[in-house]
Design a protein around this motif. Structure first.
Motif, PDB file in Angstrom:
ATOM      1  N   GLY A  21      -7.284  -0.207   3.358  1.00  0.00           N
ATOM      2  CA  GLY A  21      -8.195  -0.767   2.377  1.00  0.00           C
ATOM      3  C   GLY A  21      -8.681   0.353   1.476  1.00  0.00           C
ATOM      4  N   SER A  22      -9.639   0.035   0.625  1.00  0.00           N
ATOM      5  CA  SER A  22     -10.184   1.060  -0.265  1.00  0.00           C
ATOM      6  C   SER A  22     -11.403   1.717   0.376  1.00  0.00           C
ATOM      7  N   ARG A 105      -0.536  13.243  12.910  1.00  0.00           N
ATOM      8  CA  ARG A 105      -1.003  12.768  14.214  1.00  0.00           C
ATOM      9  C   ARG A 105      -0.419  11.414  14.591  1.00  0.00           C
ATOM     10  N   HIS A 106       0.147  10.716  13.619  1.00  0.00           N
ATOM     11  CA  HIS A 106       0.710   9.377  13.845  1.00  0.00           C
ATOM     12  C   HIS A 106       2.111   9.299  13.255  1.00  0.00           C
ATOM     13  N   PRO A 107       3.038  10.081  13.823  1.00  0.00           N
ATOM     14  CA  PRO A 107       4.383  10.169  13.234  1.00  0.00           C
ATOM     15  C   PRO A 107       5.208   8.891  13.352  1.00  0.00           C
ATOM     16  N   SER A 108       4.770   7.946  14.178  1.00  0.00           N
ATOM     17  CA  SER A 108       5.536   6.709  14.335  1.00  0.00           C
ATOM     18  C   SER A 108       5.279   5.705  13.216  1.00  0.00           C
ATOM     19  N   ILE A 109       4.294   5.966  12.371  1.00  0.00           N
ATOM     20  CA  ILE A 109       4.009   5.022  11.279  1.00  0.00           C
ATOM     21  C   ILE A 109       5.150   5.068  10.276  1.00  0.00           C
ATOM     22  N   ARG A 110       5.749   3.916  10.085  1.00  0.00           N
ATOM     23  CA  ARG A 110       6.873   3.789   9.156  1.00  0.00           C
ATOM     24  C   ARG A 110       6.569   2.845   7.999  1.00  0.00           C
ATOM     25  N   SER A 111       5.516   2.057   8.130  1.00  0.00           N
ATOM     26  CA  SER A 111       5.158   1.112   7.069  1.00  0.00           C
ATOM     27  C   SER A 111       3.672   1.233   6.770  1.00  0.00           C
ATOM     28  N   VAL A 112       3.371   1.308   5.480  1.00  0.00           N
ATOM     29  CA  VAL A 112       1.994   1.356   5.011  1.00  0.00           C
ATOM     30  C   VAL A 112       1.788   0.154   4.106  1.00  0.00           C
ATOM     31  N   PHE A 113       0.810  -0.659   4.456  1.00  0.00           N
ATOM     32  CA  PHE A 113       0.492  -1.849   3.668  1.00  0.00           C
ATOM     33  C   PHE A 113      -0.891  -1.669   3.063  1.00  0.00           C
ATOM     34  N   PHE A 114      -0.991  -1.993   1.785  1.00  0.00           N
ATOM     35  CA  PHE A 114      -2.255  -1.857   1.074  1.00  0.00           C
ATOM     36  C   PHE A 114      -2.927  -3.216   0.981  1.00  0.00           C
ATOM     37  N   ASN A 115      -4.183  -3.262   1.384  1.00  0.00           N
ATOM     38  CA  ASN A 115      -4.971  -4.487   1.296  1.00  0.00           C
ATOM     39  C   ASN A 115      -5.555  -4.551  -0.119  1.00  0.00           C
ATOM     40  N   GLY A 116      -4.691  -4.863  -1.073  1.00  0.00           N
ATOM     41  CA  GLY A 116      -5.096  -4.990  -2.463  1.00  0.00           C
ATOM     42  C   GLY A 116      -4.668  -3.835  -3.343  1.00  0.00           C
ATOM     43  N   ALA A 117      -4.844  -4.037  -4.648  1.00  0.00           N
ATOM     44  CA  ALA A 117      -4.370  -3.086  -5.658  1.00  0.00           C
ATOM     45  C   ALA A 117      -5.158  -1.783  -5.670  1.00  0.00           C
ATOM     46  N   THR A 118      -6.463  -1.835  -5.475  1.00  0.00           N
ATOM     47  CA  THR A 118      -7.256  -0.610  -5.535  1.00  0.00           C
ATOM     48  C   THR A 118      -6.819   0.366  -4.459  1.00  0.00           C
ATOM     49  N   ALA A 119      -6.619  -0.111  -3.250  1.00  0.00           N
ATOM     50  CA  ALA A 119      -6.164   0.765  -2.165  1.00  0.00           C
ATOM     51  C   ALA A 119      -4.829   1.401  -2.526  1.00  0.00           C
ATOM     52  N   GLU A 120      -3.910   0.609  -3.039  1.00  0.00           N
ATOM     53  CA  GLU A 120      -2.604   1.151  -3.412  1.00  0.00           C
ATOM     54  C   GLU A 120      -2.727   2.195  -4.523  1.00  0.00           C
ATOM     55  N   ASN A 121      -3.447   1.866  -5.570  1.00  0.00           N
ATOM     56  CA  ASN A 121      -3.559   2.777  -6.706  1.00  0.00           C
ATOM     57  C   ASN A 121      -4.219   4.092  -6.315  1.00  0.00           C
ATOM     58  N   LEU A 122      -5.277   4.027  -5.516  1.00  0.00           N
ATOM     59  CA  LEU A 122      -5.957   5.254  -5.091  1.00  0.00           C
ATOM     60  C   LEU A 122      -5.083   6.081  -4.155  1.00  0.00           C
ATOM     61  N   PHE A 123      -4.386   5.431  -3.248  1.00  0.00           N
ATOM     62  CA  PHE A 123      -3.494   6.154  -2.337  1.00  0.00           C
ATOM     63  C   PHE A 123      -2.408   6.876  -3.131  1.00  0.00           C
ATOM     64  N   ARG A 124      -1.825   6.176  -4.064  1.00  0.00           N
ATOM     65  CA  ARG A 124      -0.767   6.795  -4.872  1.00  0.00           C
ATOM     66  C   ARG A 124      -1.325   7.973  -5.677  1.00  0.00           C
ATOM     67  N   LYS A 125      -2.522   7.823  -6.199  1.00  0.00           N
ATOM     68  CA  LYS A 125      -3.140   8.899  -6.986  1.00  0.00           C
ATOM     69  C   LYS A 125      -3.453  10.119  -6.133  1.00  0.00           C
ATOM     70  N   PHE A 126      -4.090   9.903  -4.992  1.00  0.00           N
ATOM     71  CA  PHE A 126      -4.580  11.023  -4.198  1.00  0.00           C
ATOM     72  C   PHE A 126      -3.578  11.550  -3.186  1.00  0.00           C
ATOM     73  N   TYR A 127      -2.627  10.747  -2.793  1.00  0.00           N
ATOM     74  CA  TYR A 127      -1.713  11.200  -1.746  1.00  0.00           C
ATOM     75  C   TYR A 127      -0.284  11.344  -2.248  1.00  0.00           C
ATOM     76  N   LEU A 128       0.289  10.258  -2.705  1.00  0.00           N
ATOM     77  CA  LEU A 128       1.708  10.315  -3.052  1.00  0.00           C
ATOM     78  C   LEU A 128       1.997  11.272  -4.197  1.00  0.00           C
ATOM     79  N   THR A 129       1.128  11.353  -5.167  1.00  0.00           N
ATOM     80  CA  THR A 129       1.421  12.198  -6.325  1.00  0.00           C
ATOM     81  C   THR A 129       0.955  13.638  -6.163  1.00  0.00           C
ATOM     82  N   THR A 130       0.214  13.946  -5.111  1.00  0.00           N
ATOM     83  CA  THR A 130      -0.321  15.298  -4.990  1.00  0.00           C
ATOM     84  C   THR A 130       0.147  16.061  -3.759  1.00  0.00           C
ATOM     85  N   THR A 131       0.458  15.383  -2.679  1.00  0.00           N
ATOM     86  CA  THR A 131       0.725  16.122  -1.438  1.00  0.00           C
ATOM     87  C   THR A 131       2.067  15.801  -0.796  1.00  0.00           C
TER      88      THR A 131
END
Length: 168
Positions: A21-22, A105-131
């Motif tokens: 979630g966000s 710490r959770h290497p078995s996670i293979r799927s990430v689901f976003f509970n709505g657009a804000t969670a997805e957009n923020l995750f992509r901004k802070f995680y996928l595009t930077t680290t």
């Protein structure tokens, strides 16, 4: 506007799915429980998918998530927000959670689901595009319709159909 802090993740080392979630709303923050607003559809949806009673105590529902390899967390660790809506979040105050450490710490996670657009957009901004080097990432990412009471565009039954993806 006061700063607010989210919750720690609900996750075990066996988690293979992460639902993000966000930031918890006021009802959740006051209750100290994820998705505590009585009209939020998260628990009705997840409980139906897992075949458990949505009226079970919170700890029992968390155990069911853990037993099914489902982790829950939020993208935002701290922020300032007026009210409960994502639109009330002051973007300049957002401090994201540390997903680098979480995924280590959770290497078995293979799927990430976003509970709505804000969670997805923020995750992509802070995680996928930077680290993360996207080409090295083996996880699947998918936005689901928000379970928030503010998202009334889809019926509970339609959301339930889409949320079945968390079981695969």
């Amino acid at each position: 506007m006061n700063p607010i802090s989210g919750f720690p993740p609900i996750a075990t080392e066996r988690a293979r799915v992460l639902i993000l979630g966000s930031m918890p709303g006021l009802a959740s923050l006051n209750a100290g429980e994820y998705y505590a607003h009585p009209r939020n559809q998260f628990w009705p949806i997840v409980c139906r998918l897992l075949g458990i009673d949505a009226l079970l105590p919170y700890e029992s529902r968390l155990n069911a998530l853990n037993d099914n390899g489902i982790a829950v967390w939020d993208v935002i660790k701290d922020c300032s927000r007026s009210g409960s809506l994502d639109s009330g979040i002051v973007k300049q105050t957002i401090v994201p959670n540390d997903f680098v450490i979480f995924f280590q710490r959770h290497p078995s996670i293979r799927s990430v689901f976003f509970n709505g657009a804000t969670a997805e957009n923020l995750f992509r901004k802070f995680y996928l595009t930077t680290t993360l080097k996207v080409c090295d990432d083996i996880r699947n990412y998918r936005r689901l319709p928000s379970t928030s009471p503010a998202n009334a565009a889809l019926s509970l039954e339609r959301k339930l159909e889409i949320w079945k993806l968390i079981l695969n």
